[in-house]
Design a protein around this motif. Structure first.
Motif, PDB file in Angstrom:
ATOM      1  N   LEU A  34     -31.761 -16.370  -9.099  1.00  0.00           N
ATOM      2  CA  LEU A  34     -31.359 -16.719  -7.736  1.00  0.00           C
ATOM      3  C   LEU A  34     -32.420 -16.309  -6.720  1.00  0.00           C
ATOM      4  N   SER A  35     -32.934 -15.098  -6.831  1.00  0.00           N
ATOM      5  CA  SER A  35     -33.954 -14.663  -5.868  1.00  0.00           C
ATOM      6  C   SER A  35     -35.255 -15.444  -6.053  1.00  0.00           C
ATOM      7  N   LEU A  36     -35.584 -15.816  -7.288  1.00  0.00           N
ATOM      8  CA  LEU A  36     -36.772 -16.637  -7.521  1.00  0.00           C
ATOM      9  C   LEU A  36     -36.593 -18.031  -6.927  1.00  0.00           C
ATOM     10  N   GLN A  37     -35.387 -18.583  -7.033  1.00  0.00           N
ATOM     11  CA  GLN A  37     -35.111 -19.885  -6.437  1.00  0.00           C
ATOM     12  C   GLN A  37     -35.293 -19.839  -4.923  1.00  0.00           C
ATOM     13  N   LYS A  38     -34.727 -18.820  -4.304  1.00  0.00           N
ATOM     14  CA  LYS A  38     -34.824 -18.684  -2.848  1.00  0.00           C
ATOM     15  C   LYS A  38     -36.272 -18.496  -2.403  1.00  0.00           C
ATOM     16  N   LEU A  39     -37.021 -17.710  -3.150  1.00  0.00           N
ATOM     17  CA  LEU A  39     -38.395 -17.402  -2.788  1.00  0.00           C
ATOM     18  C   LEU A  39     -39.341 -18.587  -2.986  1.00  0.00           C
ATOM     19  N   THR A  40     -39.147 -19.317  -4.083  1.00  0.00           N
ATOM     20  CA  THR A  40     -40.091 -20.377  -4.438  1.00  0.00           C
ATOM     21  C   THR A  40     -39.639 -21.773  -4.028  1.00  0.00           C
ATOM     22  N   GLY A  41     -38.339 -21.962  -3.889  1.00  0.00           N
ATOM     23  CA  GLY A  41     -37.819 -23.298  -3.623  1.00  0.00           C
ATOM     24  C   GLY A  41     -37.795 -24.175  -4.874  1.00  0.00           C
ATOM     25  N   PRO A  43     -36.414 -25.620  -8.463  1.00  0.00           N
ATOM     26  CA  PRO A  43     -35.100 -25.784  -9.099  1.00  0.00           C
ATOM     27  C   PRO A  43     -34.897 -24.761 -10.219  1.00  0.00           C
ATOM     28  N   ARG A  44     -33.653 -24.430 -10.461  1.00  0.00           N
ATOM     29  CA  ARG A  44     -33.293 -23.441 -11.479  1.00  0.00           C
ATOM     30  C   ARG A  44     -33.876 -23.794 -12.852  1.00  0.00           C
ATOM     31  N   ARG A  45     -33.735 -25.061 -13.248  1.00  0.00           N
ATOM     32  CA  ARG A  45     -34.202 -25.479 -14.568  1.00  0.00           C
ATOM     33  C   ARG A  45     -35.729 -25.359 -14.686  1.00  0.00           C
ATOM     34  N   THR A  46     -36.441 -25.693 -13.622  1.00  0.00           N
ATOM     35  CA  THR A  46     -37.901 -25.550 -13.613  1.00  0.00           C
ATOM     36  C   THR A  46     -38.281 -24.093 -13.816  1.00  0.00           C
ATOM     37  N   LEU A  47     -37.587 -23.196 -13.115  1.00  0.00           N
ATOM     38  CA  LEU A  47     -37.852 -21.769 -13.256  1.00  0.00           C
ATOM     39  C   LEU A  47     -37.575 -21.295 -14.682  1.00  0.00           C
ATOM     40  N   GLN A  48     -36.443 -21.702 -15.221  1.00  0.00           N
ATOM     41  CA  GLN A  48     -36.084 -21.282 -16.576  1.00  0.00           C
ATOM     42  C   GLN A  48     -37.118 -21.771 -17.593  1.00  0.00           C
ATOM     43  N   ASP A  49     -37.533 -23.021 -17.448  1.00  0.00           N
ATOM     44  CA  ASP A  49     -38.531 -23.568 -18.368  1.00  0.00           C
ATOM     45  C   ASP A  49     -39.866 -22.835 -18.245  1.00  0.00           C
ATOM     46  N   ALA A  50     -40.289 -22.584 -17.009  1.00  0.00           N
ATOM     47  CA  ALA A  50     -41.570 -21.906 -16.783  1.00  0.00           C
ATOM     48  C   ALA A  50     -41.534 -20.476 -17.330  1.00  0.00           C
ATOM     49  N   LEU A  51     -40.441 -19.772 -17.096  1.00  0.00           N
ATOM     50  CA  LEU A  51     -40.325 -18.400 -17.597  1.00  0.00           C
ATOM     51  C   LEU A  51     -40.326 -18.371 -19.125  1.00  0.00           C
ATOM     52  N   ALA A  52     -39.628 -19.311 -19.732  1.00  0.00           N
ATOM     53  CA  ALA A  52     -39.576 -19.372 -21.193  1.00  0.00           C
ATOM     54  C   ALA A  52     -40.946 -19.697 -21.783  1.00  0.00           C
ATOM     55  N   LEU A  98     -51.137 -25.117  -3.633  1.00  0.00           N
ATOM     56  CA  LEU A  98     -51.069 -26.119  -4.689  1.00  0.00           C
ATOM     57  C   LEU A  98     -49.628 -26.402  -5.079  1.00  0.00           C
ATOM     58  N   LEU A  99     -48.799 -25.360  -5.120  1.00  0.00           N
ATOM     59  CA  LEU A  99     -47.395 -25.504  -5.538  1.00  0.00           C
ATOM     60  C   LEU A  99     -46.460 -25.849  -4.374  1.00  0.00           C
ATOM     61  N   ASN A 100     -47.025 -26.027  -3.180  1.00  0.00           N
ATOM     62  CA  ASN A 100     -46.237 -26.313  -1.967  1.00  0.00           C
ATOM     63  C   ASN A 100     -45.198 -25.228  -1.684  1.00  0.00           C
ATOM     64  N   ILE A 101     -45.609 -23.986  -1.843  1.00  0.00           N
ATOM     65  CA  ILE A 101     -44.742 -22.841  -1.558  1.00  0.00           C
ATOM     66  C   ILE A 101     -45.260 -22.181  -0.297  1.00  0.00           C
TER      67      ILE A 101
END
Length: 104
Positions: A34-41, A43-52, A98-101
């Motif tokens: 949740l905090s990663l989603q808020k910080l980066t904008g 999507p949850r699935r993108t975060l999960q895939d990247a972390l894995a 580059l990541l539009n963050i």
């Protein structure tokens, strides 16, 4: 000087840089999805895939259980492997661009 030109960056390069950015953020504080989603904008699935997939580039990420519920806890970088974490910190603004963050 910007080392990346967004129009010339492949999906694989974006995925690589995303992993570097997430590892930097996780190494800088206690974050859950949740905090990663808020910080980066991102999507949850993108975060999960990247972390894995961080282990694909040698970065070992662990989830530290911190509470009774299964999702109570935070991510922790166990090792950066062959990646130079200082380089990521030095190039953070270019990575965010580059990541539009937005820069924090």
């Amino acid at each position: 000087m910007n080392m990346w030109h967004p129009e010339q960056v492949s999906k694989q390069q974006i995925a690589f840089v995303r992993k570097l950015y997430l590892a930097h953020v996780i190494d800088d504080g206690k974050h859950n999805l949740l905090s990663l989603q808020k910080l980066t904008g991102m999507p949850r699935r993108t975060l999960q895939d990247a972390l894995a997939a961080c282990s694909d580039i040698g970065i070992e990420v662990a989830f530290i259980q911190d509470g009774a519920r299964n999702n109570s806890g935070y991510y922790h970088i166990q090792t950066w492997g062959p990646i130079n974490s200082a380089w990521v910190g030095t190039h953070l603004s270019q990575i965010q661009n580059l990541l539009n963050i937005p820069a924090a």
